[in-house]
Scaffold this motif. Structure first.
Motif, PDB file in Angstrom:
ATOM      1  N   GLY A 219     -24.310  30.441 -33.111  1.00  0.00           N
ATOM      2  CA  GLY A 219     -22.860  30.967 -33.508  1.00  0.00           C
ATOM      3  C   GLY A 219     -21.853  29.803 -32.582  1.00  0.00           C
ATOM      4  N   THR A 220     -20.896  30.719 -32.294  1.00  0.00           N
ATOM      5  CA  THR A 220     -19.694  29.655 -31.685  1.00  0.00           C
ATOM      6  C   THR A 220     -19.580  30.410 -30.293  1.00  0.00           C
ATOM      7  N   GLU A 221     -19.326  29.409 -29.228  1.00  0.00           N
ATOM      8  CA  GLU A 221     -18.740  29.898 -27.833  1.00  0.00           C
ATOM      9  C   GLU A 221     -17.298  29.338 -28.005  1.00  0.00           C
ATOM     10  N   VAL A 222     -16.615  30.423 -27.526  1.00  0.00           N
ATOM     11  CA  VAL A 222     -15.113  30.043 -27.408  1.00  0.00           C
ATOM     12  C   VAL A 222     -14.581  30.235 -26.099  1.00  0.00           C
ATOM     13  N   PHE A 223     -14.008  28.845 -25.666  1.00  0.00           N
ATOM     14  CA  PHE A 223     -13.680  28.846 -24.123  1.00  0.00           C
ATOM     15  C   PHE A 223     -12.180  28.994 -24.115  1.00  0.00           C
ATOM     16  N   THR A 224     -11.399  29.826 -23.394  1.00  0.00           N
ATOM     17  CA  THR A 224     -10.035  30.067 -23.159  1.00  0.00           C
ATOM     18  C   THR A 224      -9.480  29.945 -21.706  1.00  0.00           C
ATOM     19  N   CYS A 225      -8.173  29.329 -21.588  1.00  0.00           N
ATOM     20  CA  CYS A 225      -7.779  29.182 -20.309  1.00  0.00           C
ATOM     21  C   CYS A 225      -6.820  30.250 -19.869  1.00  0.00           C
ATOM     22  N   GLY A 226      -7.000  31.156 -18.913  1.00  0.00           N
ATOM     23  CA  GLY A 226      -6.143  32.138 -18.678  1.00  0.00           C
ATOM     24  C   GLY A 226      -4.852  31.771 -18.287  1.00  0.00           C
ATOM     25  N   ALA A 227      -4.664  30.521 -17.834  1.00  0.00           N
ATOM     26  CA  ALA A 227      -3.384  29.922 -17.209  1.00  0.00           C
ATOM     27  C   ALA A 227      -2.372  29.276 -18.237  1.00  0.00           C
ATOM     28  N   CYS A 228      -3.074  28.426 -19.041  1.00  0.00           N
ATOM     29  CA  CYS A 228      -2.142  27.901 -20.247  1.00  0.00           C
ATOM     30  C   CYS A 228      -2.501  28.217 -21.458  1.00  0.00           C
ATOM     31  N   GLY A 229      -3.583  28.813 -21.881  1.00  0.00           N
ATOM     32  CA  GLY A 229      -3.915  29.216 -23.167  1.00  0.00           C
ATOM     33  C   GLY A 229      -4.532  28.255 -23.923  1.00  0.00           C
ATOM     34  N   PHE A 230      -5.075  27.219 -23.263  1.00  0.00           N
ATOM     35  CA  PHE A 230      -5.931  26.163 -24.099  1.00  0.00           C
ATOM     36  C   PHE A 230      -7.138  26.910 -24.396  1.00  0.00           C
ATOM     37  N   VAL A 231      -7.394  26.541 -25.584  1.00  0.00           N
ATOM     38  CA  VAL A 231      -8.596  27.150 -26.385  1.00  0.00           C
ATOM     39  C   VAL A 231      -9.524  26.051 -26.998  1.00  0.00           C
ATOM     40  N   THR A 232     -10.707  25.850 -26.780  1.00  0.00           N
ATOM     41  CA  THR A 232     -11.623  25.234 -27.706  1.00  0.00           C
ATOM     42  C   THR A 232     -12.940  25.822 -28.073  1.00  0.00           C
ATOM     43  N   SER A 233     -13.689  25.349 -28.795  1.00  0.00           N
ATOM     44  CA  SER A 233     -15.074  26.053 -29.119  1.00  0.00           C
ATOM     45  C   SER A 233     -16.327  24.932 -29.382  1.00  0.00           C
ATOM     46  N   PHE A 234     -17.542  25.586 -29.065  1.00  0.00           N
ATOM     47  CA  PHE A 234     -18.797  24.731 -29.223  1.00  0.00           C
ATOM     48  C   PHE A 234     -19.797  25.509 -30.126  1.00  0.00           C
ATOM     49  N   TYR A 235     -20.433  24.858 -30.938  1.00  0.00           N
ATOM     50  CA  TYR A 235     -21.272  25.566 -31.876  1.00  0.00           C
ATOM     51  C   TYR A 235     -22.745  25.890 -31.003  1.00  0.00           C
ATOM     52  N   TYR A 236     -23.166  26.705 -30.923  1.00  0.00           N
ATOM     53  CA  TYR A 236     -24.326  26.969 -30.298  1.00  0.00           C
ATOM     54  C   TYR A 236     -25.648  27.220 -31.008  1.00  0.00           C
ATOM     55  N   ASP A 237     -26.813  26.914 -30.775  1.00  0.00           N
ATOM     56  CA  ASP A 237     -27.993  27.422 -31.480  1.00  0.00           C
ATOM     57  C   ASP A 237     -29.145  27.470 -30.376  1.00  0.00           C
ATOM     58  N   GLU A 238     -29.680  28.553 -30.043  1.00  0.00           N
ATOM     59  CA  GLU A 238     -30.728  28.896 -29.026  1.00  0.00           C
ATOM     60  C   GLU A 238     -32.049  28.325 -29.398  1.00  0.00           C
ATOM     61  N   ALA A 239     -32.255  27.593 -30.580  1.00  0.00           N
ATOM     62  CA  ALA A 239     -33.439  26.956 -30.977  1.00  0.00           C
ATOM     63  C   ALA A 239     -33.365  25.553 -30.622  1.00  0.00           C
ATOM     64  N   SER A 240     -32.168  25.026 -30.218  1.00  0.00           N
ATOM     65  CA  SER A 240     -32.100  23.575 -29.876  1.00  0.00           C
ATOM     66  C   SER A 240     -31.755  23.370 -28.584  1.00  0.00           C
ATOM     67  N   VAL A 241     -32.419  22.116 -28.149  1.00  0.00           N
ATOM     68  CA  VAL A 241     -32.083  21.699 -26.506  1.00  0.00           C
ATOM     69  C   VAL A 241     -31.301  20.574 -26.427  1.00  0.00           C
ATOM     70  N   PRO A 242     -29.917  20.533 -25.907  1.00  0.00           N
ATOM     71  CA  PRO A 242     -29.390  21.630 -25.519  1.00  0.00           C
ATOM     72  C   PRO A 242     -28.921  22.624 -26.482  1.00  0.00           C
ATOM     73  N   SER A 243     -28.780  24.084 -25.966  1.00  0.00           N
ATOM     74  CA  SER A 243     -28.291  24.819 -26.918  1.00  0.00           C
ATOM     75  C   SER A 243     -26.857  24.688 -27.578  1.00  0.00           C
ATOM     76  N   LEU A 244     -26.041  24.109 -26.711  1.00  0.00           N
ATOM     77  CA  LEU A 244     -24.664  23.357 -27.267  1.00  0.00           C
ATOM     78  C   LEU A 244     -24.890  22.259 -27.830  1.00  0.00           C
ATOM     79  N   TYR A 245     -25.664  22.219 -29.078  1.00  0.00           N
ATOM     80  CA  TYR A 245     -26.383  20.787 -29.612  1.00  0.00           C
ATOM     81  C   TYR A 245     -25.196  19.692 -29.799  1.00  0.00           C
ATOM     82  N   GLU A 246     -23.786  20.106 -29.616  1.00  0.00           N
ATOM     83  CA  GLU A 246     -22.954  19.084 -29.900  1.00  0.00           C
ATOM     84  C   GLU A 246     -22.688  18.200 -28.573  1.00  0.00           C
ATOM     85  N   THR A 247     -23.249  18.675 -27.641  1.00  0.00           N
ATOM     86  CA  THR A 247     -23.090  17.915 -26.408  1.00  0.00           C
ATOM     87  C   THR A 247     -24.488  17.020 -25.897  1.00  0.00           C
TER      88      THR A 247
END
Length: 136
Positions: A54-82
């Motif tokens: 699926g997708t992991e969404v990261f949000t900053c509570g101070a400025c509202g910055f938002v970004t996301s990463f795809y994840y897959d528990e079958a891959s290493v690392p699970s955030l395979y885009e990194t």
């Protein structure tokens, strides 16, 4: 918190911002430098072996910055885009070698032997401008 939905992108997808957030361990906002990052998983599916993706969404509570990463528990690392990203940014060389003579490949050593006498230690000195020059 996890919810089910499609695997999709959210917010800023610039590589520099995403790498900065990843390098901080997802703790520091790359926009405002505050440590108020929240994480939300949006599961897109689950395989028969139990691995989710699926997708992991990261949000900053101070400025509202938002970004996301795809994840897959079958891959290493699970955030395979990194995969292949370095935790530390590349550093530029700290030495200036511009004043040194050019080096060429000499497989049989003939060029090396020809210049050994003139390149003995002590024949090259560092000049006042910081560059290496041959002693006269």
């Amino acid at each position: 918190m996890a919810s089910w939905g499609e695997q999709e992108r959210h917010g800023d997808q610039s590589e520099s911002a995403r790498k900065a957030l990843w390098r901080s361990g997802f703790k520091t906002c790359p926009k405002c430098s505050e440590q108020r990052i929240s994480r939300k998983e949006i599961g897109a599916g689950c395989r028969q072996n139990g691995d989710g993706y699926g997708t992991e969404v990261f949000t900053c509570g101070a400025c509202g910055f938002v970004t996301s990463f795809y994840y897959d528990e079958a891959s290493v690392p699970s955030l395979y885009e990194t995969s292949g990203w370095d935790r530390q940014p590349k550093k530029e060389p700290s030495h200036d070698y511009s004043g040194l003579p050019k080096v060429s490949i000499d497989p049989d050593g003939s060029q090396y032997r020809k210049h050994v006498a003139e390149d003995k230690p002590g024949t090259w000195v560092k000049g006042p401008d910081g560059k290496w020059v041959k002693k006269a």
